[in-house]
Design an enzyme around this catalytic site. Structure first.
Site, PDB file in Angstrom:
ATOM      1  N   ARG A 152     -31.817  17.353 -47.494  1.00 48.67           N
ATOM      2  CA  ARG A 152     -32.314  18.730 -47.478  1.00 48.67           C
ATOM      3  C   ARG A 152     -33.816  18.804 -47.734  1.00 48.67           C
ATOM      4  O   ARG A 152     -34.321  19.808 -48.255  1.00 48.67           O
ATOM      5  CB  ARG A 152     -31.546  19.602 -48.494  1.00 48.67           C
ATOM      6  CG  ARG A 152     -30.037  19.523 -48.365  1.00 48.67           C
ATOM      7  CD  ARG A 152     -29.504  20.059 -47.057  1.00 48.67           C
ATOM      8  NE  ARG A 152     -29.789  21.460 -46.875  1.00 48.67           N
ATOM      9  CZ  ARG A 152     -29.009  22.447 -47.307  1.00 48.67           C
ATOM     10  NH1 ARG A 152     -27.902  22.173 -47.929  1.00 48.67           N
ATOM     11  NH2 ARG A 152     -29.334  23.692 -47.093  1.00 48.67           N
ATOM     12  N   ARG A 160     -36.328  24.595 -48.170  1.00 48.77           N
ATOM     13  CA  ARG A 160     -36.025  24.766 -49.586  1.00 48.77           C
ATOM     14  C   ARG A 160     -37.242  24.855 -50.505  1.00 48.77           C
ATOM     15  O   ARG A 160     -37.579  25.885 -50.987  1.00 48.77           O
ATOM     16  CB  ARG A 160     -35.086  23.675 -50.084  1.00 48.77           C
ATOM     17  CG  ARG A 160     -33.666  23.908 -49.590  1.00 48.77           C
ATOM     18  CD  ARG A 160     -32.666  23.172 -50.388  1.00 48.77           C
ATOM     19  NE  ARG A 160     -31.359  23.820 -50.328  1.00 48.77           N
ATOM     20  CZ  ARG A 160     -30.260  23.300 -50.831  1.00 48.77           C
ATOM     21  NH1 ARG A 160     -30.296  22.154 -51.451  1.00 48.77           N
ATOM     22  NH2 ARG A 160     -29.127  23.947 -50.756  1.00 48.77           N
ATOM     23  N   ARG A 182     -40.364  30.981 -43.974  1.00 51.09           N
ATOM     24  CA  ARG A 182     -39.122  31.653 -44.371  1.00 51.09           C
ATOM     25  C   ARG A 182     -39.366  33.156 -44.571  1.00 51.09           C
ATOM     26  O   ARG A 182     -38.489  33.968 -44.295  1.00 51.09           O
ATOM     27  CB  ARG A 182     -38.659  31.020 -45.677  1.00 51.09           C
ATOM     28  CG  ARG A 182     -37.315  31.438 -46.162  1.00 51.09           C
ATOM     29  CD  ARG A 182     -37.013  30.697 -47.465  1.00 51.09           C
ATOM     30  NE  ARG A 182     -35.645  30.878 -47.868  1.00 51.09           N
ATOM     31  CZ  ARG A 182     -35.205  31.932 -48.520  1.00 51.09           C
ATOM     32  NH1 ARG A 182     -36.033  32.897 -48.860  1.00 51.09           N
ATOM     33  NH2 ARG A 182     -33.920  32.031 -48.828  1.00 51.09           N
ATOM     34  N   ASP A 239     -28.681  23.366 -39.045  1.00 48.57           N
ATOM     35  CA  ASP A 239     -27.635  23.567 -40.053  1.00 48.57           C
ATOM     36  C   ASP A 239     -26.301  23.076 -39.506  1.00 48.57           C
ATOM     37  O   ASP A 239     -26.104  23.056 -38.291  1.00 48.57           O
ATOM     38  CB  ASP A 239     -27.525  25.045 -40.443  1.00 48.57           C
ATOM     39  CG  ASP A 239     -26.781  25.182 -41.768  1.00 48.57           C
ATOM     40  OD1 ASP A 239     -27.397  24.945 -42.816  1.00 48.57           O
ATOM     41  OD2 ASP A 239     -25.565  25.475 -41.751  1.00 48.57           O
ATOM     42  N   TYR A 256     -15.413  25.946 -43.877  1.00 51.49           N
ATOM     43  CA  TYR A 256     -16.136  27.205 -43.643  1.00 51.49           C
ATOM     44  C   TYR A 256     -15.409  28.089 -42.634  1.00 51.49           C
ATOM     45  O   TYR A 256     -15.400  29.313 -42.763  1.00 51.49           O
ATOM     46  CB  TYR A 256     -17.568  26.924 -43.169  1.00 51.49           C
ATOM     47  CG  TYR A 256     -18.459  26.458 -44.306  1.00 51.49           C
ATOM     48  CD1 TYR A 256     -18.933  27.357 -45.263  1.00 51.49           C
ATOM     49  CD2 TYR A 256     -18.798  25.123 -44.450  1.00 51.49           C
ATOM     50  CE1 TYR A 256     -19.729  26.942 -46.314  1.00 51.49           C
ATOM     51  CE2 TYR A 256     -19.599  24.690 -45.503  1.00 51.49           C
ATOM     52  CZ  TYR A 256     -20.059  25.610 -46.434  1.00 51.49           C
ATOM     53  OH  TYR A 256     -20.838  25.192 -47.490  1.00 51.49           O
TER      54      TYR A 256
END
Ligand code: CP3
Length: 343
Positions: free
Chosen positions: A25, A29, A38, A74, A152
């Site tokens: 990751r 972030r 972002r 993702d 999910y």
């Protein structure tokens, strides 16, 4: 690739002067350069715009000096490609308004070329990244493992227990296997497209496999991980990361994968013993330890490499970097690996 990169050498089990290092990751972030993007674009715009995905992928190479880049994308693009809506809610994480429960739901999923064609933006991003990277470091492509994607699709969101997803597997195993097979087929085609576009290595994230008992892992996770690894390994090195499934290391060491990722809940010594010293291991720094002081991080990194040994090892975290890690600490982790001396 003209020169043999450290990362590729470690994956092939060749001798290296020091272990390569990257962080799960790492793209996104915690980097201020990412936060800026972002604030301007929503998540799926960042993922689906090749120029943005390219910029975010390369940020940790430029700013932290990691030995490999990982595609900014993702794992939930697969449920999207199969026809399920995926939202990313601020502070809540992923949300799928329509979940999979019945045979009818499974029959309605989009599969084959139709599903993969909608992920064309990923190939475009990879081609752009490879051009911009200009062979500075290898590029890792990735996908979620079928069991984690099922979690999910059935649960509809993150969960501490994934009890709905597990209930679905345990009470309707036939449906679960149908779903897992469909996800696996789409994932394999998608990952081959990533390799066609230029991905040098593939990592498969099974983030929730550790929620399964060993016998259930053997039924609902392992066969699908192996199917993906067997199909891709002939072309590129594959890293399997079934988080928390340390109990399966012996079995995983027989797989076609070049490397296995492990979290911090197992000692390097036991992981080496369970994989009979014949697999490259990746991990296993507790991401929370990046919140320690820099001298403490340096000491912990040295102990970790001493324990794994320099060869057949890729220094990494045991799970994704946390959003609150100071950039200097992430850099200290990477530098500590690069400056490693065995004495
Ligand atoms: O490694 C990288 O930096 C490349 C990009 C990447 C993302 N997600 C970007 C992302 C990768 C490899 C993933 C994998 C992923 N996504 C996993 C497996 C790895 C793991 O951590 O276990 C899982 C379970 C997901 C599902 C997912 N996507 C969750 C739970 C969330 C919410 C919060 C979070 O950050 O984990 C996302 C969104 C997401 N994916 C973000 C990023 C940078 C956060 C988006 C933002 O806040 O801007």
């Amino acid at each position: 690739m003209n020169i043999e990169h450290l990362f590729i050498k470690a994956l092939k089990g060749e001798k290296v002067e020091r272990p390569p290092v990257w962080m799960m990751r790492q793209a996104g972030r915690y980097l201020p350069e990412y936060i800026e993007l972002r604030n301007k674009y929503d998540f799926f715009t960042r993922v689906q715009t090749p120029e943005l995905a390219c910029e975010i992928t390369i940020q940790p190479v430029d700013h932290i000096g990691v030995d490999a880049a990982i595609l900014f994308s993702d794992i939930l693009v697969i449920p999207q490609a199969m026809g399920l809506e995926v939202q990313l809610l601020e502070h809540k994480g992923p949300f799928l308004p329509k979940t999979i429960n019945t045979q009818k739901d499974i029959d309605a999923l989009i599969v084959g070329e139709d599903a993969v064609a909608s992920l064309d933006y990923v190939s475009k991003a990879i081609k752009l990244i490879k051009k911009e990277l200009n062979d500075r470091v290898p590029l890792i492509g990735f996908a979620g493992a079928p069991f984690t994607i099922l979690c999910y699709m059935v649960e509809g969101k993150g969960s501490k227990t994934f009890d709905k997803a597990k209930q679905f597997c345990f009470s309707q195993p036939e449906l679960a296997h149908q779903l897992l097979n469909k996800i696996t087929d789409v994932t394999i085609t998608y990952l081959h497209e990533q390799v066609n576009a230029g991905a040098d290595v593939i990592q498969v994230f099974d983030s929730w496999s550790g929620m399964l008992a060993p016998k259930d892992f053997n039924q609902f996770s392992l066969p699908y991980l192996n199917k993906i690894s067997d199909s891709l390994s002939a072309r590129v090195p594959v890293i399997l990361f079934p988080k928390g499934s340390w109990y399966a290391l012996e079995e995983l060491s027989k797989s076609s994968a070049a490397a296995i990722g492990i979290d911090w809940c197992i000692t390097p010594k036991l992981a080496r013993a369970l994989t009979q010293n014949n697999k490259t291991l990746q991990g296993n720094f507790d991401p929370c330890k990046l919140l320690l002081s820099i001298p403490q991080i340096q000491q912990e990194v040295k102990e970790m490499i001493d324990a794994f040994g320099v060869d057949r090892y890729i220094a990494n975290l045991g799970h994704g970097i946390l959003p609150n890690i100071p950039v200097e600490n992430a850099k200290a982790f990477v530098d500590a690996v690069k400056n490693y001396k065995s004495l």
